[in-house]
Design an enzyme around this catalytic site. Structure first.
Site, mmCIF file in Angstrom:
data_model
loop_
_atom_site.group_PDB
_atom_site.id
_atom_site.type_symbol
_atom_site.label_atom_id
_atom_site.label_comp_id
_atom_site.label_asym_id
_atom_site.label_seq_id
_atom_site.Cartn_x
_atom_site.Cartn_y
_atom_site.Cartn_z
ATOM 1 N N HIS A 1 1.326 -5.355 3.639
ATOM 2 C CA HIS A 1 1.029 -6.568 2.873
ATOM 3 C C HIS A 1 2.301 -7.204 2.336
ATOM 4 C CE1 HIS A 1 1.709 -3.522 -0.138
ATOM 5 N NE2 HIS A 1 1.863 -4.468 -1.044
ATOM 6 N N ASP B 1 3.191 -8.922 -1.442
ATOM 7 C CA ASP B 1 2.544 -8.948 -2.760
ATOM 8 C C ASP B 1 2.061 -10.361 -3.122
ATOM 9 O OD1 ASP B 1 2.986 -6.230 -3.200
ATOM 10 O OD2 ASP B 1 4.972 -6.592 -4.064
ATOM 11 N N HIS C 1 5.394 -4.915 3.445
ATOM 12 C CA HIS C 1 5.749 -3.552 3.060
ATOM 13 C C HIS C 1 4.515 -2.671 2.999
ATOM 14 C CE1 HIS C 1 5.023 -5.570 -0.811
ATOM 15 N NE2 HIS C 1 4.694 -4.390 -1.307
ATOM 16 N N ARG D 1 6.779 -1.724 -11.595
ATOM 17 C CA ARG D 1 6.982 -2.931 -10.773
ATOM 18 C C ARG D 1 6.924 -4.201 -11.608
ATOM 19 N NH1 ARG D 1 2.615 -4.847 -6.357
ATOM 20 N NH2 ARG D 1 2.331 -6.746 -7.568
HETATM 21 C C1 OGA Z 1 4.006 -2.274 -4.591
HETATM 22 C C2 OGA Z 1 3.833 -1.439 -3.385
HETATM 23 C C3 OGA Z 1 4.546 0.614 -2.341
HETATM 24 C C4 OGA Z 1 5.004 1.972 -2.750
HETATM 25 O O1 OGA Z 1 4.365 -1.715 -5.635
HETATM 26 O O2 OGA Z 1 3.837 -3.499 -4.493
HETATM 27 O O3 OGA Z 1 3.306 -1.905 -2.420
HETATM 28 O O4 OGA Z 1 5.554 2.690 -1.888
HETATM 29 N N1 OGA Z 1 4.325 -0.197 -3.466
HETATM 30 O O5 OGA Z 1 4.790 2.327 -3.913
HETATM 31 MN MN MN Z 2 3.078 -4.155 -2.713
#
Ligand code: OGA
Ligand code: MN
Length: 309
Positions: free
Chosen positions: A129, A131, A284, A299
């Site tokens: 995806h 974000d 990602h 995050r």
């Molecule tokens: C996010 C995500 C991936 C991870 O925090 O947006 O997709 O490896 N994380 O934690």
């Molecule tokens: Mn993410």
């Protein structure tokens, strides 16, 4: 063997009090040998960042799409204030996973509090995806800061969507020319909630907050003008104007193509890494870790622009 001492003059000159304050070339930006990404070494984000240094980071972020700031022993306050240099911050719809006192920080975590309640989104990113692609104005980028890392697993994968577009077979390029696609936060929410019942049921207000959005399948990056594929298996539900079966088939081909190994950088987290990625250029994915191992990150998410196609 005797050590050779530096003459006092040499020592003094390396710490010269006359050295001008200002941009430092003390930190190093080292590109990875991969389809994307660079690491930033020798920078301490607890210190104020000179405008020239910020400009250098900005250029590197546009060039490499992921910057890995190593060894950042920074507080949530410093994380938020560095994130704000890139733009206003989003507050995630799952308010219960905020870091208390810091609404701009989403906890990406498989830990629980004393009452057994999950602290954060433990299954963030289990499908490829970008974000907040389900918003009218999807996010510019996200900054994820390691707090606690598992001894095994827990990597994050990034796929370069500029290269994905450029390397599309001609027939697929033609099939998506001028097309738009719908993105929805709800697309796979119930599927995830069945797997992970700790995911909250969304209130009507939350559902209203995440109305689906329509974006070009090929997005033009607002800062570089480069084209990027902008669909994902997590949030993209359909290609507008195509019959369901054609839309499903085309999306499946795009999902497959956009995450091929040659487009991917696998981030193996090191303690205190702060990773800043461009959601306009990349997809990602969380690779996951054994559920018995603790994984906890913070995050922030920077607001972006309306998409251009
Ligand atoms: C996010 C995500 C991936 C991870 O925090 O947006 O997709 O490896 N994380 O934690
Ligand atoms: Mn993410």
């Amino acid at each position: 063997m005797t050590a050779i001492a530096l003459p006092p003059s040499a020592r003094a000159s390396s710490h010269s009090p006359a050295a001008p304050a200002g941009p430092s070339d003390a930190f190093e930006i080292r590109p990875f040998d991969a389809a994307l990404g660079a690491e930033v070494l020798g920078l301490d984000l607890n210190q104020p960042l000179a405008d020239d240094d910020f400009a250098r980071l900005h250029r590197a972020h546009l060039d490499h799409h992921v910057l890995v700031f190593r060894d950042q022993r920074i507080s949530p306050v410093a994380h938020v204030s560095f994130s704000r240099r890139w733009g206003p911050l989003e507050v995630h719809v799952l308010r219960n996973f905020q870091l208390p006192g810091h609404p701009e920080i989403l906890q990406v975590s498989n830990l629980r509090d004393e009452a057994g309640q999950p602290l954060g989104l433990g299954d963030a990113g289990v499908f490829w995806h970008s974000d907040l692609s389900y918003k009218e104005k999807p996010s510019l980028g996200s900054l994820l800061h390691a707090q606690e890392l598992p001894a095994e697993g827990g990597d994050t994968l990034f796929a370069n969507q500029h290269l994905a577009y450029e390397q599309l077979p001609q027939a697929l390029k033609i099939a998506i020319e001028g097309r738009k696609a719908e993105h929805s936060y709800l697309a796979r929410y119930e599927e995830l909630r069945l797997r992970n019942p700790w995911r909250p049921r969304l209130s009507d207000a939350q559902i209203a907050e995440v109305k689906p959005a329509v974006h070009p399948v090929v997005r033009i990056h607002p800062e570089t003008g480069r084209r990027a594929l902008f669909v994902s298996e997590h949030f993209t539900t359909r290609i507008v104007g195509l019959p369901d079966d054609e839309s499903r088939d085309l999306l499946a081909q795009l999902f497959d193509h956009s995450t091929r190994p040659r487009l991917v950088y696998r981030h193996r987290w090191q303690p205190h890494d702060l990773v800043f990625w461009d959601n306009r250029s990349l997809l990602h994915l969380a690779s996951g870790c054994p559920p018995t191992l603790r994984r906890h990150l913070h995050r922030t998410t920077v607001e972006g622009d309306a998409t251009l196609g």
